[in-house]
Design a protein around this motif. Structure first.
Motif, PDB file in Angstrom:
ATOM      1  N   VAL A 208     -10.012 -43.854  26.132  1.00 48.83           N
ATOM      2  CA  VAL A 208     -11.259 -44.048  25.383  1.00 48.83           C
ATOM      3  C   VAL A 208     -11.071 -44.812  24.077  1.00 48.83           C
ATOM      4  O   VAL A 208     -11.866 -45.696  23.740  1.00 48.83           O
ATOM      5  CB  VAL A 208     -11.911 -42.677  25.102  1.00 48.83           C
ATOM      6  N   VAL A 209     -10.039 -44.478  23.326  1.00 49.64           N
ATOM      7  CA  VAL A 209      -9.896 -45.011  21.967  1.00 49.64           C
ATOM      8  C   VAL A 209      -9.534 -46.493  21.988  1.00 49.64           C
ATOM      9  O   VAL A 209      -8.679 -46.925  22.777  1.00 49.64           O
ATOM     10  CB  VAL A 209      -8.846 -44.210  21.174  1.00 49.64           C
ATOM     11  N   ARG A 210     -10.159 -47.251  21.130  1.00 47.11           N
ATOM     12  CA  ARG A 210      -9.823 -48.650  20.895  1.00 47.11           C
ATOM     13  C   ARG A 210      -9.522 -48.814  19.407  1.00 47.11           C
ATOM     14  O   ARG A 210     -10.159 -48.178  18.580  1.00 47.11           O
ATOM     15  CB  ARG A 210     -10.966 -49.573  21.304  1.00 47.11           C
ATOM     16  N   ASN A 211      -8.597 -49.699  19.090  1.00 50.31           N
ATOM     17  CA  ASN A 211      -8.202 -49.870  17.690  1.00 50.31           C
ATOM     18  C   ASN A 211      -9.343 -50.339  16.808  1.00 50.31           C
ATOM     19  O   ASN A 211      -9.435 -49.966  15.639  1.00 50.31           O
ATOM     20  CB  ASN A 211      -7.048 -50.867  17.580  1.00 50.31           C
ATOM     21  N   ALA A 212     -10.215 -51.195  17.370  1.00 44.06           N
ATOM     22  CA  ALA A 212     -11.298 -51.781  16.577  1.00 44.06           C
ATOM     23  C   ALA A 212     -12.381 -52.273  17.512  1.00 44.06           C
ATOM     24  O   ALA A 212     -12.147 -52.447  18.721  1.00 44.06           O
ATOM     25  CB  ALA A 212     -10.764 -52.945  15.731  1.00 44.06           C
ATOM     26  N   PRO A 213     -13.603 -52.489  16.994  1.00 45.24           N
ATOM     27  CA  PRO A 213     -14.657 -53.099  17.805  1.00 45.24           C
ATOM     28  C   PRO A 213     -14.186 -54.446  18.353  1.00 45.24           C
ATOM     29  O   PRO A 213     -13.315 -55.101  17.784  1.00 45.24           O
ATOM     30  CB  PRO A 213     -15.814 -53.280  16.809  1.00 45.24           C
ATOM     31  N   ARG A 214     -14.785 -54.889  19.443  1.00 48.79           N
ATOM     32  CA  ARG A 214     -14.267 -56.045  20.171  1.00 48.79           C
ATOM     33  C   ARG A 214     -14.318 -57.335  19.361  1.00 48.79           C
ATOM     34  O   ARG A 214     -13.556 -58.250  19.624  1.00 48.79           O
ATOM     35  CB  ARG A 214     -15.047 -56.230  21.466  1.00 48.79           C
ATOM     36  N   ARG A 215     -15.209 -57.445  18.391  1.00 50.06           N
ATOM     37  CA  ARG A 215     -15.290 -58.672  17.597  1.00 50.06           C
ATOM     38  C   ARG A 215     -14.410 -58.615  16.354  1.00 50.06           C
ATOM     39  O   ARG A 215     -14.400 -59.535  15.554  1.00 50.06           O
ATOM     40  CB  ARG A 215     -16.741 -58.947  17.165  1.00 50.06           C
ATOM     41  N   LEU A 216     -13.677 -57.535  16.194  1.00 50.37           N
ATOM     42  CA  LEU A 216     -12.854 -57.422  14.995  1.00 50.37           C
ATOM     43  C   LEU A 216     -11.389 -57.248  15.370  1.00 50.37           C
ATOM     44  O   LEU A 216     -11.022 -56.331  16.087  1.00 50.37           O
ATOM     45  CB  LEU A 216     -13.295 -56.219  14.152  1.00 50.37           C
ATOM     46  N   VAL A 217     -10.562 -58.142  14.904  1.00 53.72           N
ATOM     47  CA  VAL A 217      -9.118 -57.963  14.971  1.00 53.72           C
ATOM     48  C   VAL A 217      -8.585 -58.128  13.570  1.00 53.72           C
ATOM     49  O   VAL A 217      -9.113 -58.912  12.787  1.00 53.72           O
ATOM     50  CB  VAL A 217      -8.443 -58.984  15.919  1.00 53.72           C
ATOM     51  N   GLN A 218      -7.555 -57.384  13.243  1.00 53.18           N
ATOM     52  CA  GLN A 218      -6.998 -57.458  11.909  1.00 53.18           C
ATOM     53  C   GLN A 218      -5.632 -58.110  11.940  1.00 53.18           C
ATOM     54  O   GLN A 218      -4.829 -57.867  12.849  1.00 53.18           O
ATOM     55  CB  GLN A 218      -6.898 -56.060  11.290  1.00 53.18           C
ATOM     56  N   ALA A 219      -5.389 -58.966  10.957  1.00 51.91           N
ATOM     57  CA  ALA A 219      -4.111 -59.650  10.873  1.00 51.91           C
ATOM     58  C   ALA A 219      -2.985 -58.648  10.660  1.00 51.91           C
ATOM     59  O   ALA A 219      -3.195 -57.549  10.162  1.00 51.91           O
ATOM     60  CB  ALA A 219      -4.147 -60.656   9.715  1.00 51.91           C
ATOM     61  N   ARG A 220      -1.773 -59.041  11.037  1.00 47.03           N
ATOM     62  CA  ARG A 220      -0.625 -58.153  10.917  1.00 47.03           C
ATOM     63  C   ARG A 220      -0.394 -57.778   9.455  1.00 47.03           C
ATOM     64  O   ARG A 220      -0.421 -58.625   8.564  1.00 47.03           O
ATOM     65  CB  ARG A 220       0.616 -58.838  11.479  1.00 47.03           C
ATOM     66  N   VAL A 221      -0.173 -56.517   9.219  1.00 44.83           N
ATOM     67  CA  VAL A 221       0.077 -56.028   7.862  1.00 44.83           C
ATOM     68  C   VAL A 221       1.503 -56.373   7.459  1.00 44.83           C
ATOM     69  O   VAL A 221       2.445 -56.212   8.238  1.00 44.83           O
ATOM     70  CB  VAL A 221      -0.140 -54.504   7.807  1.00 44.83           C
ATOM     71  N   THR A 222       1.684 -56.857   6.249  1.00 44.86           N
ATOM     72  CA  THR A 222       3.004 -57.264   5.775  1.00 44.86           C
ATOM     73  C   THR A 222       3.668 -56.136   4.983  1.00 44.86           C
ATOM     74  O   THR A 222       3.008 -55.219   4.487  1.00 44.86           O
ATOM     75  CB  THR A 222       2.898 -58.496   4.873  1.00 44.86           C
ATOM     76  N   GLY A 223       4.979 -56.257   4.844  1.00 42.60           N
ATOM     77  CA  GLY A 223       5.724 -55.280   4.064  1.00 42.60           C
ATOM     78  C   GLY A 223       5.303 -55.271   2.610  1.00 42.60           C
ATOM     79  O   GLY A 223       5.273 -54.214   1.970  1.00 42.60           O
ATOM     80  N   ALA A 224       4.963 -56.439   2.082  1.00 41.52           N
ATOM     81  CA  ALA A 224       4.530 -56.513   0.687  1.00 41.52           C
ATOM     82  C   ALA A 224       3.226 -55.758   0.471  1.00 41.52           C
ATOM     83  O   ALA A 224       3.032 -55.103  -0.554  1.00 41.52           O
ATOM     84  CB  ALA A 224       4.365 -57.979   0.275  1.00 41.52           C
ATOM     85  N   GLU A 225       2.320 -55.855   1.454  1.00 46.44           N
ATOM     86  CA  GLU A 225       1.061 -55.113   1.354  1.00 46.44           C
ATOM     87  C   GLU A 225       1.310 -53.610   1.364  1.00 46.44           C
ATOM     88  O   GLU A 225       0.692 -52.859   0.597  1.00 46.44           O
ATOM     89  CB  GLU A 225       0.133 -55.498   2.509  1.00 46.44           C
ATOM     90  N   LEU A 226       2.201 -53.177   2.246  1.00 45.80           N
ATOM     91  CA  LEU A 226       2.507 -51.750   2.309  1.00 45.80           C
ATOM     92  C   LEU A 226       3.122 -51.268   1.000  1.00 45.80           C
ATOM     93  O   LEU A 226       2.775 -50.196   0.503  1.00 45.80           O
ATOM     94  CB  LEU A 226       3.461 -51.476   3.474  1.00 45.80           C
ATOM     95  N   ALA A 227       4.012 -52.068   0.436  1.00 47.57           N
ATOM     96  CA  ALA A 227       4.645 -51.687  -0.833  1.00 47.57           C
ATOM     97  C   ALA A 227       3.636 -51.630  -1.964  1.00 47.57           C
ATOM     98  O   ALA A 227       3.778 -50.835  -2.901  1.00 47.57           O
ATOM     99  CB  ALA A 227       5.762 -52.666  -1.172  1.00 47.57           C
TER     100      ALA A 227
END
Length: 426
Positions: A208-227
């Motif tokens: 059932v679960v989907r990561n996001a609605p079909r029209r939305l994809v998110q760019a890969r998260v970077t290590g700098a963003e996490l930090a």
């Protein structure tokens, strides 16, 4: 020709507004997200039953296996040690791999480990299995917060509040089902049944679960963003405030029964009925305050401070109460204050992190919150054991939410692009 699948950053730049995810959810997805919430809530509730099952049968199982009475709580401690270590890892995985994959990595092993616990023979094996079970379960939190933040925007407070009721429901389910199954078919069968149930609900999640609605994809998260999350003042203050709040909640829950029965001479039955009122207030408060967050999200910090100060006041009132009528009247409101801050604080830290980093933020914050959960029962128990003073014990417990309210008073907006709010956007 440009694809109609847009990243959150692209939506911000093209529309120039703070509700990128909400614009990508079509009418079908608006309905489907409630199905996702129901499935995730069900899976979370079952995983919490796995967590609380030991407490419901510890005495009888410990006696059967020859475990020392003083060591029975070690299994619960081992679970939460593994859980705390896993939380930040699971949050990062949710942002890197997606919530659906992280839920699978968390809950399929939890199902298998819970099933295997039914075959345990030694204390060492029991502690080790509980630690690994906690490690498996901890990754679920960040993945869940991530997927709810992505799918719910204008009403994410309600989503968080409804989801959080799973902990309250699971306590009731664990105590209502696990001992009964253990009595009829044995405690080993109870754990095996739990393992199968966890596997079934995890499989349902994957379908059932989907990561996001079909029209939305998110760019890969970077290590700098996490930090960068560690440099978010608002995020870290909410984390420390929540640790203080949970310090108060877990301290009271751990010792409420003893405070009533030992210090005030209330019978076990009456104490249980008082705490049932506490549980009802806790259950109802989460969706209520989630709804309030959606209505007045700009005042969420002030509402959270007010709830924590009410928590402190009601703890003091509970300690000075001398009649059963007073206990019955105070308990539901105390339960509401002891848990009502949860959706408010989740809303605050997901606003600070934004949807892209919601998983990592949830894992980081929940790790800090767990410190309060570890410390408070020990500290409150020490104070109570060395004086049997209800006032002193509740004063020590109340210090947590009071500190949390003071920390929140210094928090300010620190919102990232894409961190949409209810009522924003078109």
């Amino acid at each position: 020709m440009k694809s109609d699948r847009l990243t959150a950053d692209e939506l911000v730049s093209e529309r120039g507004e703070a509700a990128p995810i909400d614009t990508a959810i079509d009418s079908h997805a608006h309905g489907y997200r409630w199905i996702i919430l129901l499935v995730i809530w069900s899976a979370f509730t079952v995983s919490c039953v796995d967590r609380f099952a030991w407490a419901s049968v510890a005495a009888s199982v410990g006696h059967e296996l020859g475990f020392a009475l003083a060591l029975l709580g070690s299994l619960t401690t081992a679970f939460y040690v593994g859980y705390t270590v896993s939380c930040p890892i699971g949050g990062v995985l949710a942002d890197k791999l997606g919530s659906r994959a992280t839920l699978a990595l968390s809950m399929f092993p939890l199902a298998a480990l819970t099933f295997c616990f039914g075959y345990v023979q030694s204390f060492t094996a029991a502690v080790a299995l509980h630690a690994v079970m906690g490690f498996a379960a901890g990754a679920e939190y960040g993945a869940t917060i991530k997927v709810l933040t992505v799918w719910f925007v204008r009403d994410k407070g309600r989503a968080f509040g409804i989801w959080a009721t799973g902990t309250s429901v699971s306590v009731v389910l664990a105590n209502a089902t696990v001992p009964r199954i253990a009595e009829l078919w044995g405690w080993r069968a109870a754990y095996q049944w739990l393992g199968v149930a966890t596997f079934a609900f995890t499989l349902l999640c994957m379908l059932v679960v989907r990561n996001a609605p079909r029209r939305l994809v998110q760019a890969r998260v970077t290590g700098a963003e996490l930090a960068s999350l560690l440099r978010s003042r608002a995020l870290m203050l909410v984390a420390f405030a929540g640790a203080g709040a949970l310090y108060g909640t877990l301290g009271f829950v751990a010792w409420a029964n003893a405070l009533l029965t030992v210090a005030h001479g209330v019978s076990q039955v009456k104490a249980g009925s008082v705490l049932m009122g506490f549980g009802v207030g806790a259950f109802l408060s989460k969706p209520l305050f989630g709804w309030l967050y959606d209505r007045w999200h700009t005042h969420a910090r002030s509402m959270a401070i007010a709830v924590l100060l009410c928590f402190v006041t009601l703890l003091i009132a509970f300690g000075t109460c001398t009649s059963m009528t007073g206990y019955y009247l105070i308990a539901p409101f105390l339960g509401a204050a002891a848990y009502g801050y949860t959706p408010l604080l989740i809303g605050l830290y997901t606003r600070a992190s934004g949807a892209r980093l919601a998983g990592a933020a949830a894992g980081l914050v929940n790790t800090v919150w767990s410190v309060g959960s570890f410390v408070s029962p020990i500290v409150a128990g020490y104070v109570f054991a060395h004086g049997r003073s209800v006032d002193a014990t509740l004063a020590v417990i109340a210090a947590g939410p009071l500190a949390g309210a003071l920390v929140l008073a210094f928090a300010r907006e620190d919102r990232r692009p894409g961190a949409s709010e209810p009522g924003s956007g078109t």
